[in-house]
Design an enzyme around this catalytic site. Structure first.
Site, PDB file in Angstrom:
ATOM      1  N   GLU A 328      61.939  64.356  48.457  1.00 34.90           N
ATOM      2  CA  GLU A 328      62.115  63.384  47.370  1.00 34.90           C
ATOM      3  C   GLU A 328      61.102  62.259  47.479  1.00 34.90           C
ATOM      4  OE1 GLU A 328      66.971  63.543  46.652  1.00 34.90           O
ATOM      5  OE2 GLU A 328      66.040  61.792  47.562  1.00 34.90           O
ATOM      6  N   CYS A 329      60.355  62.022  46.431  1.00 32.84           N
ATOM      7  CA  CYS A 329      59.492  60.862  46.293  1.00 32.84           C
ATOM      8  C   CYS A 329      58.606  60.675  47.531  1.00 32.84           C
ATOM      9  CB  CYS A 329      60.319  59.624  45.985  1.00 32.84           C
ATOM     10  SG  CYS A 329      59.362  58.268  45.274  1.00 32.84           S
ATOM     11  N   GLY A 330      58.909  59.712  48.387  1.00 34.32           N
ATOM     12  CA  GLY A 330      58.097  59.514  49.572  1.00 34.32           C
ATOM     13  C   GLY A 330      58.038  60.739  50.458  1.00 34.32           C
TER      14      GLY A 330
END
Length: 440
Positions: A328-330
């Site tokens: 997710e994301c980072g």
């Protein structure tokens, strides 16, 4: 039924001081021996670190859409049975967005404490307080607290401007940290997390001490009863053990810190055993059946992440073995080949996903999102300052809440073998079945 004093800190806009006031209230009453439970409205990973430090207890999210009204009711009921005071920090302005803070206050009967930055204001505070109080008839109301007040004379001017003097809950001065900077400093994704500052508890104590001089801060347990709310019991939905017998490794450190405690509880309820590890500490991938790389700040730690060559080898081997990865994301950013930083440096990353991350100064994605999978719909959100240019296959996209998937709205969900990655942050409890599918 559980009865407990409760307040929602709200404002006319972001940046008024809701987080500082909520944390100060929590710290003040926790110091006095009360059991304080704090909630945060909407998606937010960073404010809860401060509230947890202030209250000494885990912080949970409330969102009528993302977590659901029934979930909100169940969490409030459970907390009210174990607390002397419930505090809920709002998000944005009181009436902003669908399923606003006002909607939450009205649904559960929680009084609104309006926090207003009054630094450049006088009698106009009365108009703002009157508007917030009366715009929605029947809204539960506690009063107004003026923030960043210059002194006693300024406070009196503000108080005199109120139509109803009973609305006055006091004035906080401008609070600053060491060197005159903000008491709760910020960076590009929000507040600096409390555990990153060695003097975090001293900052909270300073805020609590200032609040103790206000009418609100001087309320004892008996006075707080004026804010008491009855919370009704809620049945808990059963979660099928779809991950029974499986171990899910979870990266958790300063680079991968965006983890909702409720997501961990959902994985556990699904039957998974959780194995935490720290890439920044040089740790290798634990023995596991699946991997979750949460969001966080890989851009601040890119060199140290790239230096963990052993983990990089483990991740490649994990993917080559066809074991699931949800990033997710980072977490997705860390899997890219390189990252371009605002200072002009290009640094290597782990290289499981082809492509380059570019960190930028302006916001690239923000707002509630939903991901439709064959097993169900996951609700969540997106918030990032980078972009990812990748030739990796896009399996699907997220969509804005309640809307169909379109090519230009929402986040790409990349699928490469057993690896799935996106800027989308999922709220696992919104669909345990869909969550389980990410790790099977």
């Amino acid at each position: 039924m559980h009865r407990c004093p409760a307040l929602i800190t709200a404002a006319c806009a972001s940046g008024q001081g809701k987080t500082t006031v909520t944390a100060a209230l929590a710290r003040l009453h926790a110091r006095q021996g009360r059991r304080v439970r704090v909630f945060k409205c909407g998606p937010d990973y960073l404010d809860p670190y401060w509230h947890q430090l202030a209250s000494g207890a885990p912080v949970q999210q409330l969102d009528l859409w993302m977590t659901g009204a029934e979930d909100c009711a169940a969490r409030l009921y459970a907390a009210a049975g174990d607390a002397d005071l419930l505090l809920i920090e709002g998000v944005m302005g009181l009436f902003d967005g669908a399923d606003s803070v006002a909607d939450l206050a009205a649904r559960f009967g929680v009084p609104v404490l309006a926090v207003v930055d009054a630094w450049a204001m006088g009698g106009t505070l009365g108009a703002i307080a009157h508007g917030l109080k009366t715009f929605r008839p029947g809204l539960p109301w506690a009063g107004v607290l003026a923030n960043r007040v210059a002194g006693a004379h300024h406070a009196q001017l503000l108080k005199d401007g109120l139509r109803d003097g009973a609305d006055w809950l006091g004035a906080l001065p401008r609070l600053a940290g060491e060197g005159g900077g903000p008491l709760l400093p910020e960076r590009h994704l929000g507040l600096v997390a409390a555990h990153e500052l060695p003097d975090a508890i001293a900052r909270l104590d300073a805020a609590a001490d200032a609040l103790a001089a206000t009418p609100l801060g001087q309320m004892d347990a008996r006075a707080l009863e004026r804010f008491a709310v009855d919370f009704a019991p809620q049945p808990e939905a059963a979660v099928p053990p779809l991950l029974a017998g499986r171990t899910v490794a979870v990266a958790r450190d300063a680079a991968f810190a965006f983890i909702y405690p409720a997501n961990l509880r959902t994985l556990t309820a699904l039957g998974a055993r959780l194995a935490f590890f720290s890439p920044l500490a040089g740790e290798r991938l634990p023995d596991c059946d699946a991997l979750w790389l949460p969001g966080g700040y890989p851009e601040l730690h890119a060199e140290r992440l790239a230096d963990n060559r052993g983990l990089q080898q483990d991740l490649h081997a994990h993917a080559a073995a066809g074991k699931p990865i949800w990033a997710e994301c980072g977490g997705m950013m860390a899997l890219a080949e390189t990252i371009d930083l605002p200072d002009g440096r290009r640094l290597p990353l782990w290289g499981l996903l082809p492509g380059r991350v570019t960190q930028q100064q302006r916001l690239a994605g923000l707002g509630p999102q939903q991901l439709t999978l064959p097993q169900g719909v996951l609700r969540g959100h997106t918030f990032h300052y980078s972009r990812f240019d990748s030739p990796a296959p896009v399996a699907t996209r997220t969509a804005r809440r309640g809307q169909a998937v379109t090519p230009d709205a929402g986040e790409a969900v990349y699928r490469q073998g057993s690896l799935r990655a996106s800027y989308f942050h999922a709220w696992f409890a919104s669909s345990p079945a869909a969550t389980a599918s990410l790790f099977l």
